[in-house]
Scaffold this active site. Structure first.
Site, PDB file in Angstrom:
ATOM      1  N   LYS A  87       0.827  -1.210   0.000  1.00 48.28           N
ATOM      2  CA  LYS A  87       0.000   0.000   0.000  1.00 48.28           C
ATOM      3  C   LYS A  87       0.862   1.261   0.000  1.00 48.28           C
ATOM      4  O   LYS A  87       0.603   2.198  -0.756  1.00 48.28           O
ATOM      5  CB  LYS A  87      -0.950  -0.019   1.201  1.00 48.28           C
ATOM      6  CG  LYS A  87      -1.953  -1.164   1.174  1.00 48.28           C
ATOM      7  CD  LYS A  87      -2.957  -1.075   2.290  1.00 48.28           C
ATOM      8  CE  LYS A  87      -2.340  -1.306   3.660  1.00 48.28           C
ATOM      9  NZ  LYS A  87      -1.806  -2.674   3.822  1.00 48.28           N
ATOM     10  N   ASP A 132      -1.528   6.735   6.315  1.00 48.90           N
ATOM     11  CA  ASP A 132      -1.512   5.314   6.659  1.00 48.90           C
ATOM     12  C   ASP A 132      -2.415   5.059   7.865  1.00 48.90           C
ATOM     13  O   ASP A 132      -2.562   5.917   8.735  1.00 48.90           O
ATOM     14  CB  ASP A 132      -0.068   4.889   6.968  1.00 48.90           C
ATOM     15  CG  ASP A 132       0.103   3.385   6.936  1.00 48.90           C
ATOM     16  OD1 ASP A 132      -0.798   2.687   6.434  1.00 48.90           O
ATOM     17  OD2 ASP A 132       1.151   2.897   7.409  1.00 48.90           O
ATOM     18  N   THR A 181      -5.795  -1.356   7.073  1.00 50.59           N
ATOM     19  CA  THR A 181      -5.873  -2.807   7.196  1.00 50.59           C
ATOM     20  C   THR A 181      -7.250  -3.236   7.703  1.00 50.59           C
ATOM     21  O   THR A 181      -7.534  -4.421   7.780  1.00 50.59           O
ATOM     22  CB  THR A 181      -4.807  -3.317   8.177  1.00 50.59           C
ATOM     23  OG1 THR A 181      -4.959  -2.648   9.441  1.00 50.59           O
ATOM     24  CG2 THR A 181      -3.404  -3.034   7.650  1.00 50.59           C
TER      25      THR A 181
END
Length: 370
Positions: A87, A132, A181
């Site tokens: 990613k 992130d 995630t």
């Protein structure tokens, strides 16, 4: 605070390492300091170099090419998937393909709306902001991000109480690349503001072989095709793990052999590091052995299983179980954890015959539920 292009702000809690035991595992998907340093050198610079994820690459190439042809900023992009699948690498490639600078931060680092406002107000036109673990951002910052993504504007509140006023601050067009995630934890209003959403899949062995060959070339490691295939087959479908295993096999080959990685050298090296042919490590095998030998294959409750292997409940549930379930070695049922026939076969054990007494007396079943 000043923000430099391509400078990564370390997250408060790296992806995939929420539990302290996760970062200690050779086959853990979370990144440690060594992984981050090596990955920076191994990252592909363009979509053409990126290995795997063919559907995502094709779709993303269309999005970026169309934006370049229009002379516009690319749509906001959401990348979801397990840790270690690329990613962050894709976010860097998006910036490179658009010829734009990159700003990197993480959800845990943005605890207040003011933190996000400071970042957004310093963006340049067309810049790519990589966020992130976006699902771990604070709620006030998340609500500010809605307007920033949609209208390229934020309202900065000045003062407190009845006298507080909101000052609108115009932002230059930018591209937000969010990575998570846990896509299910993102609220729908945030998820809907991304123009392109992609889910990263686990890699096939053939794709991981290409990753290992490419990394070996960049790390100046000599490896033949069977040696690379052996490493790839034990990498749990994750490029980050493949690169980590390659480095450990390289060390073994350098010390114990002539530095050349063959299938036999890879097998010997990974046996030293207790990674078996399916990618299971000591913790994985301990969970399966306890489930099979102590409880006859289950069902057994999670807490009881954790006590049997001498680990915390969270370690078994969050660190060991996901891969065992994905490999079809363990199943979660309402009555507890149950081993599959593949688990018995993998450990070379014979399952109890149908109707044979279980390791747990029937009257005590309720003790092991959960």
């Amino acid at each position: 605070m000043t923000w430099d292009d391509h400078r990564a702000e370390p997250p408060a809690d790296p992806a995939g390492d929420a539990h302290p035991h996760a970062s200690d595992r050779l086959v853990g998907a979370g990144a440690d300091v060594e992984d981050s340093a090596v990955e920076a050198a191994l990252r592909p610079k363009s979509l053409a170099e990126f290995v795997g994820q063919p559907t995502v690459r094709e779709q993303l190439d269309l999005v970026l090419t169309a934006a370049r042809q229009r002379g516009a900023t690319a749509d906001h992009v959401l990348l979801s998937g397990a840790p270690g699948l690329g990613k962050t690498t894709l976010s860097m490639i998006i910036a490179a393909e658009m010829g734009a600078p990159t700003r990197i931060t993480s959800g845990p680092a943005i605890q207040h709306a003011g933190d996000l406002a400071a970042i957004l107000s310093s963006l340049q036109e067309g810049e790519v902001l990589f966020l992130d673990e976006i699902h771990r951002m604070s709620r006030p910052a998340e609500e500010m991000l809605y307007m920033a993504m949609e209208d390229f504007r934020v309202d900065v509140v000045v003062g407190k109480g009845p006298g507080a006023t909101a000052i609108p601050l115009e932002l230059p067009p930018f591209t937000l690349v969010g990575a998570t995630t846990r896509a299910g934890l993102l609220p729908p209003p945030l998820r809907d503001r991304f123009g392109f959403t992609a889910h990263m899949e686990f890699y096939e062995p053939a794709e991981l072989e290409r990753v290992v060959h490419r990394s070996a070339r960049l790390l100046e490691v000599e490896a033949d095709a069977p040696g690379a295939a052996e490493i790839a087959s034990r990498s749990r479908g994750t490029p980050r793990i493949a690169n980590r295993l390659l480095r450990r096999v390289r060390d073994y080959a350098q010390v114990k052999a002539d530095g050349f990685v063959t299938r036999e050298i890879a097998r010997q090296a990974l046996a030293v590091y207790e990674v078996d042919e399916r990618g299971l490590d000591r913790l994985d095998r301990s969970v399966l052995q306890a489930l099979l030998k102590l409880f006859g294959g289950g069902p057994v409750g999670l807490s009881t299983l954790a006590v049997a292997v001498g680990e915390e409940r969270e370690t078994v549930e969050e660190v060991a179980e996901p891969f065992l379930v994905r490999e079809g070695l363990l199943a979660r049922t309402p009555r507890g954890r149950v081993a599959t026939p593949a688990a018995w076969e993998h450990l070379g054990l014979t399952p109890p015959q149908s109707g044979a007494p279980s390791a747990t007396p029937p009257g005590q079943r309720g003790l092991f539920e959960g």
